[in-house]
Enzyme design. Structure first.
Site, PDB file in Angstrom:
ATOM      1  N   SER A 127     -25.869  71.823 -21.459  1.00  0.00           N
ATOM      2  CA  SER A 127     -25.092  70.407 -20.549  1.00  0.00           C
ATOM      3  C   SER A 127     -25.398  70.348 -19.226  1.00  0.00           C
ATOM      4  CB  SER A 127     -23.556  70.517 -21.230  1.00  0.00           C
ATOM      5  OG  SER A 127     -23.032  71.986 -21.210  1.00  0.00           O
ATOM      6  N   GLU A 159     -18.456  67.213 -15.799  1.00  0.00           N
ATOM      7  CA  GLU A 159     -18.246  67.861 -16.824  1.00  0.00           C
ATOM      8  C   GLU A 159     -16.488  68.100 -17.094  1.00  0.00           C
ATOM      9  OE1 GLU A 159     -20.830  70.693 -18.117  1.00  0.00           O
ATOM     10  OE2 GLU A 159     -19.649  71.429 -19.887  1.00  0.00           O
ATOM     11  N   ASP A 171     -22.930  77.338 -14.138  1.00  0.00           N
ATOM     12  CA  ASP A 171     -24.018  76.815 -14.816  1.00  0.00           C
ATOM     13  C   ASP A 171     -24.878  75.797 -14.002  1.00  0.00           C
ATOM     14  OD1 ASP A 171     -22.837  78.285 -16.946  1.00  0.00           O
ATOM     15  OD2 ASP A 171     -21.964  76.905 -18.037  1.00  0.00           O
TER      16      ASP A 171
END
Ligand code: GLA
Length: 403
Positions: A127, A159, A171
Site C-alpha cells: 500500500s 492512508e 512504510d
C-alpha cells in the site's frame, strides 16, 4: 529494462506514449515493530519489489488510473474532495490525490497505468508503494518539486484519513527515502534519520507464511489504543512522559504498579524494542553481525509473548530459519498475525536456506511459502523510459539528512 518496456507498451496501448515512468518500493523492517506510532525508532530497508507507474498528462482535470494487477480502471475528477472511500484498491490512489490537494498542491489531470510486484497483504507495504508511486507521479507531472518527507507524511495521511487504516509513518517514509544497500534508522518523532549500510555478506531473505489472520486490522488498532492508555496512566505519576519513547525499562518497572499486566507487557515490548533497534543499527554499522541473532530472537519473543502479535505460522517459520546454516537472525516483520519473517542470511547460504525452509514449512503446514531473496533498494523516483539513458525528474528537494 524488461519491466519498463512492458509497462510502457501496456500504457501506450491504452493511452498513447507515456511521458514518464515512476517506481516506489515495498519494504522490509529489520527491527523496530509497532514502535513508529509510539514515536520510537525503526530500521527498515526498501526492497527490490516495487510498484511501477507509466504516466502522461491530460488536458482536462481527470485522473484515469488503470491497475494491471486488478485489471480494472478508475476515473476521478480532480477537485472532487467529497469522494468517499469504497474499500477497493483505488482508495490508495484517490486518497493520495485527495491528501495532496488538501495540502494545497495544484494537480494536473493524468493517465496512469500501474503494476506492482510487492505481494498484496503480505506485510511488505504494497500500500505504501502504490501511494508513494502515485504521489510522486502526480507531483512530478504537475511540475512540483518533490519534498520526500512531505510526500511520506501526505501518503500516511491518505492512508489514515481516506483509506481509514491507522498506520504509522514507517512504510511511507522508507518508500520515499530508501537507498540501495542500506537500511534506514528513523526517529519517528523528529523524522531525522541516518543510513545504516547492510554488510555485503548478508542477504535479506523474506519468508512469506502465506497466511493473514482476520484479526490483523482490529488487533493493530487495539495495540495502538492500549499503548496510548499505558502512556496516560504513566503520565499520571510522571507528567514528562508524552509517549513510550520517553520511558526507559527501569522507569517502566517503577511505574508497573500503575499498569494492569496486559498494558504493562504491551509497553514493555515497545520500550525494549526501541533499545534493540539501536543495538541492531550499531551492530550492522560496526560489522558485528554475530550480535544480531540474539537481538532478533529477543524481538521475536517480545512480539510473541508481550505484544502478542505473532501466530503459529510465523513462530514456525522463525524456528525453521534458526535451524539453518548461515543465519544471522530471524524474526517476524510488519504488523503481525501472518505475513512475513525477515531473515539475515549469509549470501552464500541463501539459496540453500530458501530451499530447506520452503520444504520444511510445506511439510509441516501443507502450505507452499514464497521465499524472496532480496537486496536493499532505492526509494521512489522516476525511471528511464525505454530508449532513454537517464530518468528526467524535476528537481528533488532532499529533506535534511543526519547521517
Ligand atoms: C504496519 C504499519 C506500520 C508499522 C508496522 C508495525 O506495517 O503500516 O506503520 O506500525 O505495521 O511495525
Amino acid at each position: 529494462m524488461h519491466e519498463t518496456q512492458a509497462l510502457a507498451a501496456s500504457f501506450t496501448a491504452m493511452f498513447g506514449p507515456p511521458a514518464a515512468l515512476y517506481r516506489a518500493p515495498g519494504r522490509v523492517n529489520l527491527i523496530g515493530e509497532h514502535t513508529d506510532y509510539n514515536q520510537g525508532f525503526v530500521l527498515p530497508a526498501a526492497i527490490d519489489l516495487a510498484c511501477w507507474a507509466a504516466a502522461s498528462r491530460r488536458e482536462d482535470r481527470r485522473l484515469i488510473i488503470h491497475s494491471a494487477n486488478f485489471g480494472e480502471s478508475v476515473e476521478s475528477e480532480l477537485g472532487d474532495q467529497d469522494r468517499q472511500p469504497s474499500g477497493k484498491w483505488w482508495d490508495y490512489v484517490l486518497g493520495v490525490a485527495w491528501a495532496l490537494q488538501r495540502a494545497g498542491y495544484e494537480l494536473r489531470g493524468a493517465n496512469l497505468y500501474i503494476r506492482g510486484d510487492v505481494p498484496l497483504g503480505a506485510g511488505l507495504s504494497s500500500s505504501a508503494a502504490i501511494e508513494v508511486c502515485v504521489g510522486y507521479a502526480l507531483l512530478d507531472l504537475s511540475d512540483h518539486v518533490i519534498d520526500r518527507k512531505r510526500l511520506a507524511l501526505l501518503c500516511q495521511q491518505a492512508e489514515n484519513e481516506f483509506v481509514g487504516a491507522r498506520c504509522g509513518i514507517m512504510d511511507q517514509f522508507i518508500a520515499c527515502h530508501g537507498q540501495a544497500g542500506q537500511a534506514l534508522l528513523l526517529d519517528c518523532r523528529s523524522l531525522d534519520y541516518h543510513l545504516v549500510p547492510i554488510p555485503s555478506q548478508l542477504q535479506l531473505v523474506i519468508c512469506n507464511t502465506m497466511v493473514k489472520h482476520e484479526v490483523a486490522v482490529s488487533e493493530y488498532n487495539t495495540r495502538r489504543r492500549v499503548c496510548e492508555d499505558g502512556v496516560r496512566r504513566i503520565a499520571e505519576v510522571a507528567p514528562h512522559v508524552g509517549s513510550l519513547r520517553d520511558v526507559t525499562l527501569s522507569e517502566l518497572e517503577q511505574y508497573r504498579g500503575q499498569l494492569p499486566d496486559t498494558i504493562y507487557r504491551r509497553c514493555r515490548h515497545v520500550v525494549t524494542e526501541n533499545d534493540r533497534v539501536h543495538k541492531v543499527a550499531s551492530a550492522l554499522q560496526n560489522g558485528e553481525i554475530g550480535a544480531l541473532n540474539q537481538l532478533m530472537a529477543e524481538s521475536h519473543r517480545s512480539m510473541r509473548d508481550d505484544y502478542q502479535i505473532s501466530c503459529a505460522e510465523l513462530d514456525l517459520m522463525v524456528e525453521l530459519a534458526c535451524q539453518q546454516k548461515g543465519v544471522y537472525g530471524a524474526r517476524m516483520t510488519g504488523g503481525g498475525f501472518g505475513g512475513c519473517t525477515i531473515n539475515l542470511v549469509n549470501a552464500g547460504d541463501a539459496l540453500e536456506f530458501q530451499r530447506r525452509v520452503a520444504a520444511a514449512y510445506r511439510s509441516a503446514t501443507g502450505i507452499h511459502p514464497d521465499i524472496y531473496v532480496r537486496i536493499a533498494s532505492q526509494g521512489a523516483g522516476p525511471v528511464a523510459l525505454p530508449g532513454q539513458t537517464a530518468a528526467f525528474g524535476p528537481q528533488d528537494a532532499r529533506t535534511h539528512r543526519h547521517d
